[in-house]
Design a protein around this motif. Structure first.
Motif, PDB file in Angstrom:
ATOM      1  N   MET A  25      -1.243  10.935  13.088  1.00  0.00           N
ATOM      2  CA  MET A  25      -0.642  11.863  11.981  1.00  0.00           C
ATOM      3  C   MET A  25       0.671  11.011  11.472  1.00  0.00           C
ATOM      4  O   MET A  25       1.250  11.909  10.728  1.00  0.00           O
ATOM      5  N   LEU A  26       1.078   9.893  11.840  1.00  0.00           N
ATOM      6  CA  LEU A  26       2.047   9.130  11.002  1.00  0.00           C
ATOM      7  C   LEU A  26       1.352   8.466   9.726  1.00  0.00           C
ATOM      8  O   LEU A  26       0.486   7.891   9.875  1.00  0.00           O
ATOM      9  N   PRO A  27       2.292   8.368   8.780  1.00  0.00           N
ATOM     10  CA  PRO A  27       1.811   7.797   7.772  1.00  0.00           C
ATOM     11  C   PRO A  27       1.340   6.265   7.636  1.00  0.00           C
ATOM     12  O   PRO A  27       1.874   5.567   6.500  1.00  0.00           O
ATOM     13  N   ALA A  28       0.728   5.779   8.479  1.00  0.00           N
ATOM     14  CA  ALA A  28       0.462   4.375   8.521  1.00  0.00           C
ATOM     15  C   ALA A  28      -0.106   3.730   7.193  1.00  0.00           C
ATOM     16  O   ALA A  28       0.130   3.063   6.691  1.00  0.00           O
ATOM     17  N   PHE A  29      -1.300   4.446   6.872  1.00  0.00           N
ATOM     18  CA  PHE A  29      -1.965   3.934   5.697  1.00  0.00           C
ATOM     19  C   PHE A  29      -1.466   4.469   4.414  1.00  0.00           C
ATOM     20  O   PHE A  29      -1.623   3.553   3.350  1.00  0.00           O
ATOM     21  N   TRP A  30      -0.541   5.235   4.423  1.00  0.00           N
ATOM     22  CA  TRP A  30       0.406   5.450   3.174  1.00  0.00           C
ATOM     23  C   TRP A  30       1.327   4.227   2.861  1.00  0.00           C
ATOM     24  O   TRP A  30       1.318   3.681   1.766  1.00  0.00           O
TER      25      TRP A  30
END
Length: 161
Positions: A25-30
């Motif tokens: 749920m952390l925005p790694a891909f964003w």
């Protein structure tokens, strides 16, 4: 600045995204997509085209599906009812805010366990469903890490050619 230097700099800027992918749920891909888009703008979309960026965005969408479904699918395969999955989602969010960022794991486990205990009142089956949720979440993190690595490799292929 030379193209190779630009690729190296942005390749290095993408590396933190691999580590962020370890936490659900952390925005790694964003983050990965934003860095890639900035590279595309800096390069005038000469090497990393809008079509390439679209492929990278598809990897982002796949990672979102993995993030939201892995733990829940694990719980379902463990025998959890759909209501217990809602408890698990709520537990994940609560866990994330209480113990960021890794609180998602115990939150999901406790949420599914509580949902199953309220539903069935059978500790063994509830524990099995909660363990399935935890195993699913860990598998999701592993899959997202592989997707982040694939993202980085695709970026390098697109940026170099």
């Amino acid at each position: 600045m030379s193209h190779i230097a630009l690729v190296i700099i942005f390749g290095l800027l993408l590396l933190p995204g691999l580590f962020i992918a370890f936490v659900p749920m952390l925005p790694a891909f964003w983050y990965l997509l934003a860095v890639s888009a900035i590279f595309g703008i800096a390069d005038g979309f000469t090497h990393l085209t809008l079509q390439n960026l679209g492929i990278l965005a598809a990897v982002l969408l796949l990672s979102i599906a993995v993030d939201w479904s892995a733990g829940l699918l694990g719980a379902k395969f463990g025998g959890a009812a759909w209501k217990s999955l809602l408890f698990g989602m709520a537990g994940s969010l609560i866990g994330f805010f209480i113990f960021p960022p890794l609180g998602v794991f115990p939150g999901l486990f406790v949420g599914v366990l509580a949902g199953e205990l309220f539903r069935k009142k059978d500790g063994g089956l509830a524990l099995r469903a909660a363990a399935g949720a935890l195993i699913g979440s860990v598998a999701g993190v592993a899959l997202n890490t592989i997707l982040a690595l694939a993202f980085l490799i695709l970026f390098l292929i697109f940026a170099i050619t």
